[in-house]
Motif scaffolding. Structure first.
Motif, PDB file in Angstrom:
ATOM      1  N   GLU A   8      87.174  58.052  32.659  1.00 14.28           N
ATOM      2  CA  GLU A   8      87.572  59.461  32.684  1.00 14.28           C
ATOM      3  C   GLU A   8      88.602  59.634  33.798  1.00 14.28           C
ATOM      4  OE1 GLU A   8      86.558  61.800  30.534  1.00 14.28           O
ATOM      5  OE2 GLU A   8      85.339  60.305  29.508  1.00 14.28           O
ATOM      6  N   VAL A   9      89.367  60.712  33.749  1.00 12.18           N
ATOM      7  CA  VAL A   9      90.412  60.955  34.741  1.00 12.18           C
ATOM      8  C   VAL A   9      89.839  60.895  36.156  1.00 12.18           C
ATOM      9  CG1 VAL A   9      92.111  62.613  35.597  1.00 12.18           C
ATOM     10  CG2 VAL A   9      91.824  62.298  33.148  1.00 12.18           C
ATOM     11  N   GLY A  10      88.719  61.529  36.377  1.00 12.04           N
ATOM     12  CA  GLY A  10      88.110  61.543  37.707  1.00 12.04           C
ATOM     13  C   GLY A  10      87.580  60.193  38.167  1.00 12.04           C
ATOM     14  N   GLU A  11      87.385  59.275  37.236  1.00 10.61           N
ATOM     15  CA  GLU A  11      86.891  57.940  37.565  1.00 10.61           C
ATOM     16  C   GLU A  11      88.015  56.971  37.935  1.00 10.61           C
ATOM     17  OE1 GLU A  11      83.001  57.446  34.731  1.00 10.61           O
ATOM     18  OE2 GLU A  11      84.953  57.071  33.828  1.00 10.61           O
ATOM     19  N   MET A  12      89.242  57.337  37.631  1.00  4.61           N
ATOM     20  CA  MET A  12      90.368  56.446  37.935  1.00  4.61           C
ATOM     21  C   MET A  12      90.496  56.287  39.449  1.00  4.61           C
ATOM     22  SD  MET A  12      93.385  57.758  35.465  1.00  4.61           S
ATOM     23  CE  MET A  12      93.222  57.882  33.712  1.00  4.61           C
ATOM     24  N   ALA A  13      90.579  55.045  39.892  1.00  3.30           N
ATOM     25  CA  ALA A  13      90.698  54.756  41.323  1.00  3.30           C
ATOM     26  C   ALA A  13      92.094  54.240  41.621  1.00  3.30           C
ATOM     27  CB  ALA A  13      89.663  53.721  41.740  1.00  3.30           C
ATOM     28  N   ASP A  83      97.073  61.859  31.734  1.00  2.00           N
ATOM     29  CA  ASP A  83      95.921  61.625  32.612  1.00  2.00           C
ATOM     30  C   ASP A  83      96.362  61.053  33.953  1.00  2.00           C
ATOM     31  OD1 ASP A  83      94.245  62.532  30.620  1.00  2.00           O
ATOM     32  OD2 ASP A  83      93.679  60.514  29.941  1.00  2.00           O
ATOM     33  N   LEU A  84      97.308  60.129  33.931  1.00  2.00           N
ATOM     34  CA  LEU A  84      97.812  59.539  35.184  1.00  2.00           C
ATOM     35  C   LEU A  84      98.520  60.579  36.034  1.00  2.00           C
ATOM     36  CD1 LEU A  84      99.065  56.174  33.721  1.00  2.00           C
ATOM     37  CD2 LEU A  84      97.303  56.426  35.478  1.00  2.00           C
ATOM     38  N   ASP A  85      99.329  61.421  35.386  1.00  6.40           N
ATOM     39  CA  ASP A  85     100.033  62.463  36.131  1.00  6.40           C
ATOM     40  C   ASP A  85      99.060  63.479  36.724  1.00  6.40           C
ATOM     41  OD1 ASP A  85     102.485  61.293  35.609  1.00  6.40           O
ATOM     42  OD2 ASP A  85     102.965  62.622  33.931  1.00  6.40           O
ATOM     43  N   ALA A  86      97.972  63.757  36.002  1.00  7.46           N
ATOM     44  CA  ALA A  86      96.968  64.699  36.514  1.00  7.46           C
ATOM     45  C   ALA A  86      96.228  64.109  37.715  1.00  7.46           C
ATOM     46  CB  ALA A  86      95.971  65.057  35.412  1.00  7.46           C
ATOM     47  N   GLY A  90     103.150  62.075  40.392  1.00  8.71           N
ATOM     48  CA  GLY A  90     104.335  61.389  40.911  1.00  8.71           C
ATOM     49  C   GLY A  90     104.248  59.878  40.936  1.00  8.71           C
ATOM     50  N   LEU A  91     103.056  59.315  40.774  1.00  7.44           N
ATOM     51  CA  LEU A  91     102.913  57.861  40.860  1.00  7.44           C
ATOM     52  C   LEU A  91     103.643  57.148  39.727  1.00  7.44           C
ATOM     53  CD1 LEU A  91     101.679  55.327  42.156  1.00  7.44           C
ATOM     54  CD2 LEU A  91      99.705  55.652  40.656  1.00  7.44           C
ATOM     55  N   LEU A  92     103.407  57.570  38.497  1.00  6.28           N
ATOM     56  CA  LEU A  92     104.017  56.880  37.362  1.00  6.28           C
ATOM     57  C   LEU A  92     105.547  56.954  37.385  1.00  6.28           C
ATOM     58  CD1 LEU A  92     103.329  55.154  34.959  1.00  6.28           C
ATOM     59  CD2 LEU A  92     103.112  57.236  33.599  1.00  6.28           C
ATOM     60  N   PRO A  93     106.150  58.123  37.625  1.00  3.32           N
ATOM     61  CA  PRO A  93     107.611  58.146  37.708  1.00  3.32           C
ATOM     62  C   PRO A  93     108.152  57.240  38.819  1.00  3.32           C
ATOM     63  CG  PRO A  93     106.783  60.376  37.461  1.00  3.32           C
ATOM     64  CD  PRO A  93     105.595  59.485  37.686  1.00  3.32           C
TER      65      PRO A  93
END
Length: 119
Positions: A8-13, A83-86, A90-93
């Motif tokens: 889940e989005v909140g589980e991404m570390a 999900d990554l942007d949320a 800014g990380l992915l760009p």
């Protein structure tokens, strides 16, 4: 294939996402998938064995960077950009921009692509 687990989005570390992005083949896969299209695993080409490519796709999925979907015997993958942007604004760009500038992952492409599209 058993049902793939996607964090889940909140589980991404952050540490897991950064570790997943520490390999040029995986960065190349992210670059390729950044166009927003879902791709069949059979469309993806990299200078590694199919089992190694499968491993790279699993690492990306387990970190939360991609979503895998199975349809019959075929598997599809897409980048979880929203999900990554949320989770990490800014990380992915930043990663994609640096990868483009340094040409990281250039060896990853598609099996067959229309003329003018990056392979």
């Amino acid at each position: 294939m058993r049902q793939a687990r996607h964090p889940e989005v909140g589980e991404m570390a952050l540490t897991e996402v950064m570790a997943a992005l520490s390999d040029p083949i995986r960065v190349g896969l992210v670059r390729l998938l950044s166009d927003g299209r879902e791709r069949g695993w059979g469309e993806l080409r990299a200078p590694v064995a199919k089992s190694t490519l499968s491993h790279h796709l699993r690492v990306l999925r387990d970190a939360g960077l991609t979503r895998t979907r199975q349809e019959g015997t075929r598997c599809f993958v897409e980048l979880r950009r929203g999900d990554l942007d949320a989770r990490f604004p800014g990380l992915l760009p930043a990663v994609l921009g640096a990868a483009e500038q340094e040409d990281v992952g250039h060896q990853v492409g598609l099996a067959a692509s229309p003329a003018g599209q990056r392979r």
